[in-house]
Design a protein around this motif. Structure first.
Motif, PDB file in Angstrom:
ATOM      1  N   SER A  47       0.769  -1.171  -0.057  1.00 55.62           N
ATOM      2  CA  SER A  47       0.117  -0.186   0.113  1.00 55.62           C
ATOM      3  C   SER A  47       0.644   1.270  -0.008  1.00 55.62           C
ATOM      4  O   SER A  47       1.957   1.225   0.328  1.00 55.62           O
ATOM      5  N   PRO A  48       0.347   2.287  -0.282  1.00 53.96           N
ATOM      6  CA  PRO A  48       1.078   3.607  -0.303  1.00 53.96           C
ATOM      7  C   PRO A  48       1.621   3.971   1.058  1.00 53.96           C
ATOM      8  O   PRO A  48       2.695   4.472   1.059  1.00 53.96           O
ATOM      9  N   GLU A  49       0.707   3.636   1.946  1.00 53.75           N
ATOM     10  CA  GLU A  49       1.094   4.063   3.233  1.00 53.75           C
ATOM     11  C   GLU A  49       2.419   3.262   3.957  1.00 53.75           C
ATOM     12  O   GLU A  49       3.165   3.640   4.408  1.00 53.75           O
ATOM     13  N   GLU A  50       2.276   1.837   3.255  1.00 50.37           N
ATOM     14  CA  GLU A  50       3.294   0.949   3.889  1.00 50.37           C
ATOM     15  C   GLU A  50       4.822   1.362   3.103  1.00 50.37           C
ATOM     16  O   GLU A  50       5.677   1.724   3.753  1.00 50.37           O
ATOM     17  N   ILE A  51       4.838   1.864   1.931  1.00 49.18           N
ATOM     18  CA  ILE A  51       5.843   2.429   1.084  1.00 49.18           C
ATOM     19  C   ILE A  51       6.383   3.716   1.670  1.00 49.18           C
ATOM     20  O   ILE A  51       7.582   3.949   2.079  1.00 49.18           O
ATOM     21  N   LEU A  52       5.391   4.614   2.152  1.00 51.81           N
ATOM     22  CA  LEU A  52       5.770   5.825   2.737  1.00 51.81           C
ATOM     23  C   LEU A  52       6.362   5.561   4.254  1.00 51.81           C
ATOM     24  O   LEU A  52       7.260   6.084   4.604  1.00 51.81           O
ATOM     25  N   ARG A  55       9.796   4.246   3.635  1.00 50.93           N
ATOM     26  CA  ARG A  55      10.802   5.322   3.135  1.00 50.93           C
ATOM     27  C   ARG A  55      11.187   6.121   4.322  1.00 50.93           C
ATOM     28  O   ARG A  55      12.526   6.559   4.467  1.00 50.93           O
ATOM     29  N   TYR A  56      10.162   6.485   5.401  1.00 50.02           N
ATOM     30  CA  TYR A  56      10.388   7.079   6.612  1.00 50.02           C
ATOM     31  C   TYR A  56      11.608   6.550   7.369  1.00 50.02           C
ATOM     32  O   TYR A  56      12.363   7.112   7.742  1.00 50.02           O
ATOM     33  N   ALA A  57      11.315   5.038   7.395  1.00 43.89           N
ATOM     34  CA  ALA A  57      12.066   4.356   8.535  1.00 43.89           C
ATOM     35  C   ALA A  57      13.606   4.219   7.811  1.00 43.89           C
ATOM     36  O   ALA A  57      14.809   4.138   8.604  1.00 43.89           O
ATOM     37  N   ALA A  58      13.560   4.400   6.605  1.00 48.42           N
ATOM     38  CA  ALA A  58      14.920   4.182   5.801  1.00 48.42           C
ATOM     39  C   ALA A  58      15.725   5.565   5.902  1.00 48.42           C
ATOM     40  O   ALA A  58      16.823   5.659   5.354  1.00 48.42           O
ATOM     41  N   GLY A  59      15.150   6.732   6.419  1.00 54.93           N
ATOM     42  CA  GLY A  59      15.813   7.997   6.488  1.00 54.93           C
ATOM     43  C   GLY A  59      15.491   8.860   5.156  1.00 54.93           C
ATOM     44  O   GLY A  59      16.179   9.723   4.818  1.00 54.93           O
ATOM     45  N   GLU A  60      14.903   8.318   4.160  1.00 55.39           N
ATOM     46  CA  GLU A  60      14.839   9.090   2.869  1.00 55.39           C
ATOM     47  C   GLU A  60      13.761  10.048   2.836  1.00 55.39           C
ATOM     48  O   GLU A  60      13.880  11.253   2.247  1.00 55.39           O
ATOM     49  N   ASP A  64       8.618  16.209   8.750  1.00 52.48           N
ATOM     50  CA  ASP A  64       7.695  16.969   8.085  1.00 52.48           C
ATOM     51  C   ASP A  64       7.240  16.554   6.868  1.00 52.48           C
ATOM     52  O   ASP A  64       6.074  16.344   6.425  1.00 52.48           O
ATOM     53  N   GLU A  65       8.075  15.971   6.024  1.00 50.14           N
ATOM     54  CA  GLU A  65       7.630  15.357   4.804  1.00 50.14           C
ATOM     55  C   GLU A  65       6.993  14.265   4.732  1.00 50.14           C
ATOM     56  O   GLU A  65       5.856  13.980   4.190  1.00 50.14           O
ATOM     57  N   TYR A  66       7.012  13.353   5.797  1.00 57.99           N
ATOM     58  CA  TYR A  66       6.436  12.078   6.253  1.00 57.99           C
ATOM     59  C   TYR A  66       5.047  12.458   6.605  1.00 57.99           C
ATOM     60  O   TYR A  66       4.056  11.908   5.852  1.00 57.99           O
ATOM     61  N   PHE A  67       4.781  13.400   7.591  1.00 62.90           N
ATOM     62  CA  PHE A  67       3.317  13.966   7.850  1.00 62.90           C
ATOM     63  C   PHE A  67       2.593  14.640   6.584  1.00 62.90           C
ATOM     64  O   PHE A  67       1.530  14.364   6.656  1.00 62.90           O
ATOM     65  N   ARG A  68       3.192  15.284   5.704  1.00 66.73           N
ATOM     66  CA  ARG A  68       2.687  15.895   4.931  1.00 66.73           C
ATOM     67  C   ARG A  68       2.095  15.088   3.860  1.00 66.73           C
ATOM     68  O   ARG A  68       0.939  15.053   3.240  1.00 66.73           O
TER      69      ARG A  68
END
Length: 75
Positions: A47-52, A55-60, A64-68
């Motif tokens: 799912s897009p949420e899982e990908i997001l 990416r947040y966990a990997a530091g990409e 702020d970008e994650y919550f946006r």
């Protein structure tokens, strides 16, 4: 060996080959759709949420970008 005997031999051989191909195809299909198999875990199935989250966990992405992006997905 007469003509009919030769024909029967070839029909038997092709019957066995055809049956083997059908069994092989069945095995491939079952392994592809079985839960937990490598083939059923394709990257685009997430799912897009899982990908997001990944990416947040990997530091990409920073916080702020994650919550946006997360709020954009919910809309």
């Amino acid at each position: 060996m007469d003509v009919m005997g030769g024909m029967m031999l070839w029909m038997t051989i092709w019957g066995v080959v055809g049956l083997a191909l059908l069994v092989g195809l069945g095995v491939v299909v079952v392994r592809a759709v079985r839960p937990g198999s490598r083939a059923s875990q394709v990257p685009w199935a997430d799912s897009p949420e899982e990908i997001l989250r990944r990416r947040y966990a990997a530091g990409e992405l920073d916080e702020d970008e994650y919550f946006r992006r997360s709020s954009g997905l919910r809309d």
